[in-house]
Design a protein around this motif. Structure first.
Motif, PDB file in Angstrom:
ATOM      1  N   UNK A 293      31.947  34.349  -1.198  1.00 44.07           N
ATOM      2  CA  UNK A 293      31.823  33.792   0.148  1.00 44.07           C
ATOM      3  C   UNK A 293      33.035  34.255   0.947  1.00 44.07           C
ATOM      4  N   UNK A 294      32.939  34.239   2.266  1.00 47.05           N
ATOM      5  CA  UNK A 294      34.062  34.712   3.088  1.00 47.05           C
ATOM      6  C   UNK A 294      35.295  33.832   2.935  1.00 47.05           C
ATOM      7  N   UNK A 295      35.112  32.578   2.538  1.00 46.99           N
ATOM      8  CA  UNK A 295      36.256  31.699   2.317  1.00 46.99           C
ATOM      9  C   UNK A 295      36.948  31.995   0.989  1.00 46.99           C
ATOM     10  N   UNK A 296      36.296  32.780   0.119  1.00 47.74           N
ATOM     11  CA  UNK A 296      36.762  33.073  -1.245  1.00 47.74           C
ATOM     12  C   UNK A 296      36.848  31.808  -2.093  1.00 47.74           C
ATOM     13  N   UNK A 297      36.237  30.748  -1.631  1.00 51.25           N
ATOM     14  CA  UNK A 297      36.231  29.496  -2.390  1.00 51.25           C
ATOM     15  C   UNK A 297      35.118  29.493  -3.436  1.00 51.25           C
ATOM     16  N   UNK A 298      34.007  30.180  -3.136  1.00 52.47           N
ATOM     17  CA  UNK A 298      32.890  30.263  -4.071  1.00 52.47           C
ATOM     18  C   UNK A 298      32.587  31.718  -4.386  1.00 52.47           C
ATOM     19  N   UNK A 299      32.076  31.919  -5.584  1.00 46.02           N
ATOM     20  CA  UNK A 299      31.526  33.206  -5.963  1.00 46.02           C
ATOM     21  C   UNK A 299      30.097  32.946  -6.425  1.00 46.02           C
ATOM     22  N   UNK A 300      29.190  33.817  -6.018  1.00 44.29           N
ATOM     23  CA  UNK A 300      27.782  33.743  -6.419  1.00 44.29           C
ATOM     24  C   UNK A 300      27.518  34.943  -7.308  1.00 44.29           C
ATOM     25  N   UNK A 301      26.759  34.754  -8.379  1.00 46.78           N
ATOM     26  CA  UNK A 301      26.587  35.829  -9.336  1.00 46.78           C
ATOM     27  C   UNK A 301      25.333  35.613 -10.171  1.00 46.78           C
ATOM     28  N   UNK A 302      24.967  36.649 -10.889  1.00 49.71           N
ATOM     29  CA  UNK A 302      23.905  36.571 -11.890  1.00 49.71           C
ATOM     30  C   UNK A 302      24.526  36.062 -13.174  1.00 49.71           C
ATOM     31  N   UNK A 303      23.979  34.999 -13.715  1.00 50.69           N
ATOM     32  CA  UNK A 303      24.458  34.465 -14.978  1.00 50.69           C
ATOM     33  C   UNK A 303      23.314  34.387 -15.970  1.00 50.69           C
ATOM     34  N   UNK A 304      23.627  34.602 -17.231  1.00 50.49           N
ATOM     35  CA  UNK A 304      22.599  34.597 -18.268  1.00 50.49           C
ATOM     36  C   UNK A 304      22.464  33.203 -18.857  1.00 50.49           C
ATOM     37  N   UNK A 305      21.276  32.615 -18.711  1.00 52.32           N
ATOM     38  CA  UNK A 305      20.978  31.294 -19.266  1.00 52.32           C
ATOM     39  C   UNK A 305      20.428  31.503 -20.681  1.00 52.32           C
ATOM     40  N   UNK A 306      21.233  31.205 -21.672  1.00 54.63           N
ATOM     41  CA  UNK A 306      20.834  31.457 -23.062  1.00 54.63           C
ATOM     42  C   UNK A 306      19.705  30.542 -23.522  1.00 54.63           C
ATOM     43  N   UNK A 307      19.569  29.370 -22.932  1.00 49.64           N
ATOM     44  CA  UNK A 307      18.486  28.465 -23.328  1.00 49.64           C
ATOM     45  C   UNK A 307      17.120  28.986 -22.903  1.00 49.64           C
TER      46      UNK A 307
END
Length: 189
Positions: free
Chosen positions: A28-42
């Motif tokens: 995000x432009x605030x650098x407070x959050x990052x959004x990403x692809x994460x692997x859900x092992x379940x």
């Protein structure tokens, strides 16, 4: 996993300390959050996650039965565009969600992948195989109107990114050697 590089010391360290396989990060432009692809092992699939550095909070934003990739956060920090993938028929299309993961608009009338917000926030740029081409650059307004094709050639392109001022575009291009990054003069209309 996601890592960060200190440009002054060249030290590499984890972006955050959570045990989740990750790729395709977008800040995000605030650098407070990052959004990403994460692997859900379940569930054995890739989903879109957000991580808040202030609250040390990890949230899964999508729950698509086949998987998702390439999130890009708009500079207002409230809208994420990403690619939904159906491996059964190799169908890929785009969806816009808010930062809570609630769907806002889905672009499912044409194949699309590698989305990227334009700096004005009205357009989403993406790669598509529509028109029986191998990969071409298109854009569409976030309300679903004004679909426009920007390239007309027979080379593989991927991962378009528009500069914040809208004057340049960086894009991966498959050359005889391998994938290279090209920067083009570009004016967002």
């Amino acid at each position: 996993y996601l890592y960060k590089l200190d440009l002054n010391t060249l030290e590499v360290s984890p972006l955050f300390h959570r045990n989740i396989k990750s790729r395709n990060a977008s800040f995000s432009t605030s650098s407070r959050q990052v959004y990403f692809n994460g692997y859900d092992e379940l569930t054995n699939r890739w989903e879109i996650y957000s991580y808040d550095f202030v609250y040390n909070n990890l949230n899964r934003l999508t729950e698509y039965r086949f998987g998702s990739c390439n999130p890009d956060i708009y500079n207002n920090g409230k809208q994420i565009v990403y690619c939904k993938i159906n491996p059964a028929d190799n169908k890929k299309n785009l969806e816009v969600i808010n930062w809570y993961g609630e769907p806002k608009i889905e672009f499912d009338k044409f194949p699309a992948y590698h989305p990227s917000w334009g700096p004005s926030g009205f357009k989403i740029f993406f790669i598509s195989t529509m028109d029986n081409e191998i990969s071409e650059l298109y854009s569409i307004w976030k309300d679903g109107s004004h679909l426009e094709r920007h390239t007309h050639d027979s080379i593989w392109v991927a991962n378009p990114v528009i500069s914040p001022d809208g004057t340049k575009m960086a894009m991966s291009v498959l050359t005889d050697e391998d994938w290279d990054i090209f920067i083009f003069n570009f004016a967002e209309k």
